[in-house]
Design a protein around this motif. Structure first.
Motif, mmCIF file in Angstrom:
data_model
loop_
_atom_site.group_PDB
_atom_site.id
_atom_site.type_symbol
_atom_site.label_atom_id
_atom_site.label_comp_id
_atom_site.label_asym_id
_atom_site.label_seq_id
_atom_site.Cartn_x
_atom_site.Cartn_y
_atom_site.Cartn_z
ATOM 1 N N ALA A 1 0.821 -1.209 0.000
ATOM 2 C CA ALA A 1 0.000 0.000 0.000
ATOM 3 C C ALA A 1 0.855 1.258 0.000
ATOM 4 N N ARG A 2 1.979 1.201 0.724
ATOM 5 C CA ARG A 2 2.848 2.377 0.786
ATOM 6 C C ARG A 2 3.512 2.680 -0.561
ATOM 7 N N ALA A 3 3.520 1.706 -1.448
ATOM 8 C CA ALA A 3 4.190 1.889 -2.744
ATOM 9 C C ALA A 3 3.369 2.723 -3.715
ATOM 10 N N ILE A 4 2.094 2.986 -3.399
ATOM 11 C CA ILE A 4 1.266 3.793 -4.298
ATOM 12 C C ILE A 4 0.511 4.847 -3.501
ATOM 13 N N SER A 5 0.123 5.891 -4.197
ATOM 14 C CA SER A 5 -0.741 6.904 -3.611
ATOM 15 C C SER A 5 -2.174 6.631 -4.037
ATOM 16 N N PRO A 6 -3.127 6.637 -3.102
ATOM 17 C CA PRO A 6 -4.521 6.411 -3.511
ATOM 18 C C PRO A 6 -5.005 7.438 -4.523
ATOM 19 N N LYS A 7 -4.394 8.640 -4.517
ATOM 20 C CA LYS A 7 -4.792 9.650 -5.500
ATOM 21 C C LYS A 7 -4.483 9.218 -6.919
ATOM 22 N N ALA A 8 -3.538 8.277 -7.076
ATOM 23 C CA ALA A 8 -3.175 7.803 -8.413
ATOM 24 C C ALA A 8 -4.157 6.768 -8.940
ATOM 25 N N LEU A 9 -5.051 6.268 -8.087
ATOM 26 C CA LEU A 9 -6.010 5.258 -8.526
ATOM 27 C C LEU A 9 -7.113 5.897 -9.356
ATOM 28 N N PRO A 10 -7.659 5.136 -10.306
ATOM 29 C CA PRO A 10 -8.444 5.753 -11.370
ATOM 30 C C PRO A 10 -9.905 6.047 -11.071
ATOM 31 N N SER A 11 -10.443 5.582 -9.938
ATOM 32 C CA SER A 11 -11.872 5.804 -9.688
ATOM 33 C C SER A 11 -12.130 5.801 -8.190
ATOM 34 N N ALA A 12 -13.286 6.333 -7.808
ATOM 35 C CA ALA A 12 -13.679 6.308 -6.389
ATOM 36 C C ALA A 12 -13.805 4.870 -5.895
ATOM 37 N N ARG B 1 -12.079 2.246 -6.863
ATOM 38 C CA ARG B 1 -10.738 1.706 -6.622
ATOM 39 C C ARG B 1 -10.082 2.366 -5.400
ATOM 40 N N ARG B 2 -10.299 3.673 -5.213
ATOM 41 C CA ARG B 2 -9.717 4.346 -4.048
ATOM 42 C C ARG B 2 -10.352 3.832 -2.754
ATOM 43 N N SER B 3 -11.653 3.600 -2.796
ATOM 44 C CA SER B 3 -12.318 3.040 -1.624
ATOM 45 C C SER B 3 -11.785 1.655 -1.326
ATOM 46 N N ARG B 4 -11.552 0.870 -2.361
ATOM 47 C CA ARG B 4 -10.993 -0.473 -2.154
ATOM 48 C C ARG B 4 -9.610 -0.389 -1.510
ATOM 49 N N TYR B 5 -8.809 0.562 -1.949
ATOM 50 C CA TYR B 5 -7.494 0.762 -1.354
ATOM 51 C C TYR B 5 -7.617 0.979 0.154
ATOM 52 N N HIS B 6 -8.470 1.909 0.547
ATOM 53 C CA HIS B 6 -8.570 2.252 1.968
ATOM 54 C C HIS B 6 -9.150 1.092 2.787
ATOM 55 N N THR B 7 -10.100 0.348 2.241
ATOM 56 C CA THR B 7 -10.651 -0.776 2.993
ATOM 57 C C THR B 7 -9.636 -1.914 3.104
ATOM 58 N N ASP B 8 -8.824 -2.113 2.062
ATOM 59 C CA ASP B 8 -7.764 -3.127 2.161
ATOM 60 C C ASP B 8 -6.725 -2.727 3.207
ATOM 61 N N VAL B 9 -6.373 -1.447 3.241
ATOM 62 C CA VAL B 9 -5.447 -0.964 4.264
ATOM 63 C C VAL B 9 -6.069 -1.146 5.652
ATOM 64 N N ALA B 10 -7.350 -0.844 5.783
ATOM 65 C CA ALA B 10 -8.032 -1.016 7.067
ATOM 66 C C ALA B 10 -7.997 -2.469 7.512
ATOM 67 N N THR B 11 -8.208 -3.383 6.570
ATOM 68 C CA THR B 11 -8.170 -4.812 6.899
ATOM 69 C C THR B 11 -6.801 -5.215 7.441
#
Length: 343
Positions: A260-271, A273-283
């Motif tokens: 997760a630290r290797a990418i910025s959620p701002k670089a993800l292409p849609s809401a 995908r960004r939501s998925r990023y944050h929920t995966d980090v939360a998990t």
């Protein structure tokens, strides 16, 4: 309960073709409503939609895809079931492969939504229809995407060998290899799916090998490749996003956080995908016992996609686990209330 919470659907859907239904204002109930309406549409229940032109259906499919990528569940609860109904009416009166393609892509979207909402029984039904309709249309990208969703469902059923076979066989289809840049990108998505399955069955080396293969395909494409049925398409960033999920599934939350630290959620292409990023980090944070950081990640997911965060069973389960496993903070209690999760 759903009827008492209804509002006019025109505001939710924003399109005259699919207006006339109602959606609840309570986000926590949106998943239930969407599932029930998809079920009825797939069973042929409800009012027959008015005759519509294929061009109008194509436009509305684009709008439904936009709803999915921006996590507008209230709009999808109106638009997607009516799109299935109208698509069936169109294919009944026509053998045009393009009409089958429209309905195939609608069913593929329905499958993705049902997977998110953990409705596997309806998901299998939608995925099989998508597969048959895609085959009738002879469109290689639609055939491949339908196969990818079947592989996801097989993985969720813990049929890991079958899920790997479905995804990798579809990736090796010669039709994809002659479908240009989009065909190559679709191959990458299928290999990503196989990597996730390898993680789920405990094959970390296989997962990382397949992820490296998908990353090499993404690097070879030299940037993001847009795909109609996958928000933002395929790129090195989306491969890295899948790696976070895969490392979580392989039981290594530290590796998931490193990915997760290797990418910025701002670089993800849609809401979505960004939501998925944050929920995966939360998990991953929850598994590490970092409760407050986990809540902050969930709040970040909610900021990106409130309707998805409040409606998805996987997120509700994570919130419920936090409520019963230790100290609660006001932010967690507020999120639980908005998601309809009781302690």
């Amino acid at each position: 309960m759903l009827a008492n919470l209804a509002v006019t659907a025109a505001a939710a859907a924003g399109a005259p073709l699919l207006s006339g239904d109602a959606a609840p204002t309570n986000d926590a109930l949106l998943g239930q409503l969407l599932v029930s309406r998809l079920r009825d549409a797939m069973l042929g229940l409800g009012h027959r939609p008015p005759d519509v032109r294929p061009e109008a259906l194509s436009t509305d499919l684009s709008r439904a895809l936009a709803d999915f990528h921006t996590c507008r569940y209230a709009s999808l609860a109106v638009r997607l079931p009516r799109l299935l109904q109208a698509g069936h009416a169109l294919t009944t009166s026509s053998e045009d492969p393009e009409h089958h393609l429209l309905l195939a892509n609608s069913y593929t979207l329905a499958t993705r939504m049902l997977i998110k909402l953990d409705e596997q029984q309806l998901g299998w039904m939608a995925a099989d229809r998508a597969r048959q309709l895609a085959a009738a249309s002879a469109d290689p990208l639609s055939v491949a995407e339908a196969a990818r969703q079947l592989a996801v469902l097989a993985r969720k059923a813990q049929w890991h060998d079958q899920a790997l076979s479905i995804a990798l066989t579809a990736a090796d289809d010669p039709a994809l290899r002659t479908a240009g840049r989009q065909g190559t990108a679709q191959r990458g998505l299928l290999i990503q799916s196989a990597a996730y399955t390898a993680a789920r069955c405990g094959d970390r080396d296989g997962m990382r090998d397949l992820t490296s293969e998908a990353a090499a395909i993404a690097d070879g494409l030299g940037g993001a490749t847009l795909l109609r049925d996958h928000g933002g398409g395929f790129s090195p960033v989306t491969v890295q996003l899948h790696l976070i999920s895969a490392e979580n599934s392989a039981g290594d939350p530290m590796a998931a956080l490193a990915a997760a630290r290797a990418i910025s959620p701002k670089a993800l292409p849609s809401a979505e995908r960004r939501s998925r990023y944050h929920t995966d980090v939360a998990t991953a944070l929850a598994r590490r016992g970092h409760r407050d950081e986990c809540v902050r990640a969930l709040l970040a997911a909610e900021q990106q996609a409130p309707e998805e965060t409040h409606a998805r069973p996987a997120v509700k389960s994570l919130i419920s686990g936090l409520l019963v496993s230790g100290r609660t903070i006001p932010e967690l209690r507020g999120l639980a209330a908005r998601a309809g999760v009781l302690a």
